[in-house]
Write an enzyme that holds these catalytic residues in place. Sequence first.
Site: not given
Ligand code: UGA
Length: 443
Positions: A338, A268
């Site tokens: 992904r 995403c």
């Molecule tokens: C993200 C959004 O958080 C959701 O609200 C949204 O619905 C979703 O995309 C989507 O568009 O379908 P998601 O892809 O499941 O959700 O993952 P996240 O929890 O947002 O994490 C994304 C990435 O950021 C991960 O690789 C995580 O490791 C990284 N991350 C997250 C960091 O590097 N640092 C942080 O502090 C938080």
Amino acid sequence: MTLRVSVFGTGYLGATHAAGMAELGHDVVGVDVDAAKVATLARGEVPFFEPGLPELISKHVATGRLCFTTDAREAADADVHFIGVGTPQKKGEHAADLRYVDAMIEGLAPLLTHPTVILGKSTVPVGTAARLAARVRELAPAGDAVDLGWNPEFLREGFGVEDTLRPDRLVLGVDKSRPGRIEEMARVVYADAIGRGTPFLVTDLATAELVKVSANAFLATKISFINAIAEVCDATGADVLELADAIGYDERIGRKFLGAGLGFGGGCLPKDIRAFIARAGELGVQQSLAFLYEVDAVNMRRRDHVVDLAARELGGSVVGRPIAVLGAAFKPNSDDVRDSPALDVAGRLHLKGAQVRVYDPEAMKNAAAMWPTLHFADGMADAVRGAELVIVATEWREFRDADPVALASIAAGKIVIDGRNCLDADAWADAGWVYRGLGRRSS
Ligand code: UGA
């Protein structure tokens, strides 16, 4: 009130939404073109890892409230149709690939002979909903009696069930010049959450589409912000964890998504910011989102940084050196690889000649399919045994809770790169490891 609901697309989003709708009491049919996926789901099994979802799917396949099919005709008489198909990045460009959304509409619309409502959940470029609404009216025998609104999804992988059943807000985009029955039906679909006081915002179509991409762009920006600060910390000997704690106490900033490390990946955030930039270009407002290029660049630099750090810690080259990479999923509690920073780092080190051994609690199958030439270990100890360097690339609990003393006794070299700043640095240092966090004071 029980509605007949269809959900097109049974990936992370669609399957979770379908199960959630059944749990809310609706009669649900999930539709997908992938016959193997449909067969798996129809048996009450889930073809990917999502905590809590297998229980919910098997429960409602058994109650008969949830079924799956490849035949859109079996879904044609639903009261509400949800669009949950993928909108990946186009090959070779940054824009979103809308072929699955378009194909779904072209397939469903001619079957719509009665008044009905279509709600889009997929993440799409602004302007898509208005185009699809016009196309549906053109193709559907019921014509103007088919209403299309946009109801973006905000679920996080790993928390999909919880986010679907207890969303923090509901957003509904409606063509204000012809609102039809969209809001009325959405209020029935989401009666449970609305009854609990969940904010329910009704907007126009463009705003609803933009809410979704803006939310993801903001989250990506927040992560890249703290990672940019981590680079400055590295240059000054400051500590990004202490810094994030300190600024996070400011309620206007908040501590969430200030986790510095390997950066964001997944299906995403990376593709959504790129599609957003591409759409802004088409709209002639590319300058407005120019900062998102930098967000992307900072994010990709994190992976370079870890690969460079690994070479530095091993004396300049990784060629022939045994390295354990713990983690392949883009984040914990997911088997999704992904655009995974973890797998990217493992793959890059492998291509640079290192002897890489990867272990992930859930993502090994997907990782092996994407990177068949990588070596996958049987467990954490198997990956670490004989390694000269250990990289923690996904913050699974198993890695956070690992005993540094036990691992020190089987590793060949005691250097650990904490790519997610998730380990207890002092405990690892006490066990004899050279601990390297990202943007952290060295031990
Ligand atoms: C993200 C959004 O958080 C959701 O609200 C949204 O619905 C979703 O995309 C989507 O568009 O379908 P998601 O892809 O499941 O959700 O993952 P996240 O929890 O947002 O994490 C994304 C990435 O950021 C991960 O690789 C995580 O490791 C990284 N991350 C997250 C960091 O590097 N640092 C942080 O502090 C938080």
